[in-house]
Scaffold this active site. Sequence first.
Site, PDB file in Angstrom:
ATOM      1  CG  ASN A  86      49.999 -23.380 -44.951  1.00 27.49           C
ATOM      2  OD1 ASN A  86      50.676 -22.552 -45.537  1.00 27.49           O
ATOM      3  ND2 ASN A  86      49.708 -24.556 -45.488  1.00 27.49           N
TER       4      ASN A  86
ATOM      5  CG  HIS B 149      47.273 -26.530 -48.383  1.00 26.08           C
ATOM      6  ND1 HIS B 149      47.330 -27.773 -48.943  1.00 26.08           N
ATOM      7  CD2 HIS B 149      48.547 -26.238 -47.990  1.00 26.08           C
ATOM      8  CE1 HIS B 149      48.572 -28.232 -48.903  1.00 26.08           C
ATOM      9  NE2 HIS B 149      49.329 -27.309 -48.335  1.00 26.08           N
TER      10      HIS B 149
ATOM     11  CG  HIS C 160      49.882 -19.232 -52.316  1.00 28.51           C
ATOM     12  ND1 HIS C 160      50.256 -18.948 -51.021  1.00 28.51           N
ATOM     13  CD2 HIS C 160      49.794 -20.583 -52.388  1.00 28.51           C
ATOM     14  CE1 HIS C 160      50.357 -20.068 -50.336  1.00 28.51           C
ATOM     15  NE2 HIS C 160      50.093 -21.087 -51.147  1.00 28.51           N
TER      16      HIS C 160
END
Length: 268
Positions: free
Chosen positions: A44, A72, A160
């Site tokens: 992030n 991401h 994660h």
Amino acid sequence: MSQLLRVLCLGDIVGRPGRALVCAALRTVRAQHGVHLVVANGENASGGRGLDPENAKELRAAGVDVITLGDHTWQVKQIKPFLQGDPSWCVRPANYPPSMPGRGWTTLQAPPPFEGVSVAVCNLMGRVMMSAVLDCPFRAADQFIKDLPPAVHVRIVDMHAEATSEKVAMLRYLSGRVSLLFGTHTHVPTADTQVDAAGTAYVSDLGMCGPVDGVIGMRSEAALERFLSGGHVPYEVADGKAVLSGILCDIDVSTGKAAHIERLSVSG
């Protein structure tokens, strides 16, 4: 020589405020706490979604030894050619399909006084409540351990994942086979630090390195609009004071077993 390697693991770095705090505070934190190695989740770090190569290099220069990623990973288009270049210090989840660029785990040499000691860092991503197309993280963990040179006793895993149950299940699965398993993704630190009977240290989530006056690092207005209207409102990184959140873990380099784990929080 000392047998205990001290590792600092930092939660998801969120946007410019998170990067700024890591860059400003990390070298002091390393010195104050006798840290030998730093692992940080950077998925992030660029605008709150993804990681661009320049920000990756910025974090590396600030004292982060290994950067891990997450859902991401592919948000910033420049990341694919960057990972194709195979930087040994930046890894993406190992259970992404093998056609994707980059590596899922890496090894690095521990600093003095641990000459000859190698450390392995693996990145996995959960599948529960996650939208990415992923292979099984448990089988990916098995493959990581199978491919690892037997002499590498210090093994660190970033899981994660959204679901705490999936993270705890991975702890049970890898108990005694890795030194440290920490969770990332939720940006909220958990109070379940532990070293289990087999010598594996664990925490469900490190928290984040990012702005506290928002909603998990994002501007409150956008988050509230999403909840109140059900509409899609783009998230933006919040402003204001930031916090650096993570854990310190001591690992015996001769056995790979963890001796101690504790939370760390530093306000910016």
